[in-house]
Design an enzyme around this catalytic site. Structure first.
Site, short mmCIF file in Angstrom:
data_model
loop_
_atom_site.label_atom_id
_atom_site.label_comp_id
_atom_site.label_asym_id
_atom_site.label_seq_id
_atom_site.Cartn_x
_atom_site.Cartn_y
_atom_site.Cartn_z
N ASP A 137 12.83 -27.80 48.80
CA ASP A 137 12.12 -28.95 48.27
C ASP A 137 12.81 -29.47 47.02
O ASP A 137 12.18 -30.05 46.15
CB ASP A 137 10.66 -28.56 47.96
CG ASP A 137 9.75 -29.77 47.76
OD1 ASP A 137 10.08 -30.84 48.29
OD2 ASP A 137 8.73 -29.64 47.07
N CYS B 267 -0.61 -30.08 69.75
CA CYS B 267 -1.88 -30.61 69.23
C CYS B 267 -2.79 -31.09 70.37
O CYS B 267 -4.01 -31.09 70.23
CB CYS B 267 -1.61 -31.78 68.29
SG CYS B 267 -1.05 -31.28 66.64
N CYS C 102 -6.48 -32.99 70.35
CA CYS C 102 -7.24 -32.63 69.15
C CYS C 102 -6.93 -33.62 68.02
O CYS C 102 -5.76 -33.90 67.74
CB CYS C 102 -6.91 -31.22 68.71
SG CYS C 102 -7.76 -30.69 67.19
N CYS D 228 -7.84 -27.10 61.02
CA CYS D 228 -6.92 -27.03 62.16
C CYS D 228 -7.15 -25.76 62.97
O CYS D 228 -7.10 -24.65 62.41
CB CYS D 228 -5.48 -27.08 61.66
SG CYS D 228 -4.25 -26.91 62.99
#
Length: 317
Positions: free
Chosen positions: A134, A188, A191, A248
């Site tokens: 990062d 996914c 969802c 999630c």
């Protein structure tokens, strides 16, 4: 093993070294230009102003698009992940911090482990490579997906099947040519729980975050006044937001991190209303010296706390 060893064997030797150093996942991607549709989608996102206060995301687009410019001679991107899911959490009545900020600043932890991995890889490549955590214009989730570490969910997070999304990502760009891992298909399905659960509607487009509405971005990156729409939806949060991860289904399999560096201090876990009210700049610097929370700065955190107090009063009425 020397540089003449079979590429697949060498890849697995490096992967094992990553696990020995402490990484929870490791994958390999071919260092090449980013797909044209991804480049175009990112530019549209920037053009719509969805980066909010993160203006630095518009910088060095050429490097973001081509890791070969970031590290000349790049052939492979080694992608790694560190689990930060906490074993203990703050009392619900206290001002809440995002889980990633519970322990030591991940930049420090990831950088140390990546440099150790780079040292091991240099034994085969003859050069240390480029460590990224990062801290460089590299598309971390994009490359982690390409390296088979996981898939990018509708909440924009990298999801590791069977492990969830509470992971820090890091990369080592190297001139060593290694076979890439197979990509993980998106799982996914239909969802949309994260999109429906986002308090501010920052996930109106699958896989894309509108930082102007994102509580995490606004409580951390915004140095000015937080928009009323966001402030009213902050609830009990004072730093970051985990809503799109906590809802999630993949995170039902999340397990507490074994990395002691990410274990929260008792002082942070017990940080209550009275302690927040009395917090001085010196207190802030001492408590968050090696924490990601310092990103928000003292003024930003106190601003967030004032919003927290207002929201608690609204809830009581």
């Amino acid at each position: 093993m020397d540089s003449s060893s079979k590429p697949f064997d060498l890849r697995e030797t490096i992967r094992q070294a990553a696990f020995e150093i402490g990484f929870d996942a490791c994958g390999f991607a071919r260092a090449e230009e980013v797909d044209a549709d991804v480049r175009e989608r990112f530019r549209r996102w920037l053009g719509e102003g969805k980066q909010a206060q993160m203006e630095y995301l518009s910088n060095h687009l050429d490097l973001r698009d081509n890791p070969g410019l970031l590290h000349p001679g790049a052939r492979t991107i080694i992608c790694v992940a560190l689990n930060y899911y906490p074993g203990r959490v703050q009392p619900a009545g206290n001002p809440q911090f995002a889980y990633y900020a519970y322990g030591r600043d991940y930049h420090e932890v990831m950088r140390d482990k990546l440099h150790r991995l780079a040292h091991r890889v240099a034994c085969f490549s003859g050069e240390p490579g480029r460590v990224c955590c990062d801290t460089a214009p590299l598309r971390e989730r994009y490359w982690a997906e390409r390296a088979g570490v996981g898939f990018i969910g509708k909440n924009g997070q990298l999801i590791i099947p069977g492990k969830g999304s509470f992971f820090f990502l890091g990369e080592l760009v190297t001139a060593l040519e290694l076979p890439p891992d197979s990509r993980v298909a998106s799982r996914c399905g239909d969802c949309t729980r994260c999109m429906e659960s986002c308090p501010t509607g920052a996930l109106s487009t699958p896989g894309q975050v509108d930082a102007r509405l994102c509580i995490s971005c606004q409580t951390i990156e915004n140095r000015g006044e937080i928009p009323t729409l966001v402030a009213e939806k902050m609830g009990n949060r004072v730093y970051g937001c985990d809503t799109c991860q906590l809802c999630c289904p993949w995170n039902k399999s999340a397990t507490p991190s074994s990395h002691l560096e990410f274990t929260p201090s008792e002082e942070l876990l017990s940080l209550n209303t009275e302690q927040f009210e009395a917090m001085t700049l010196d207190d802030f610097n001492r408590l968050f010296r090696h924490s990601a929370v310092k990103r928000a700065k003292y003024a930003g955190l106190k601003r967030n706390f004032e919003i927290w107090k207002k929201n608690q009063n609204v809830e009581k009425k």
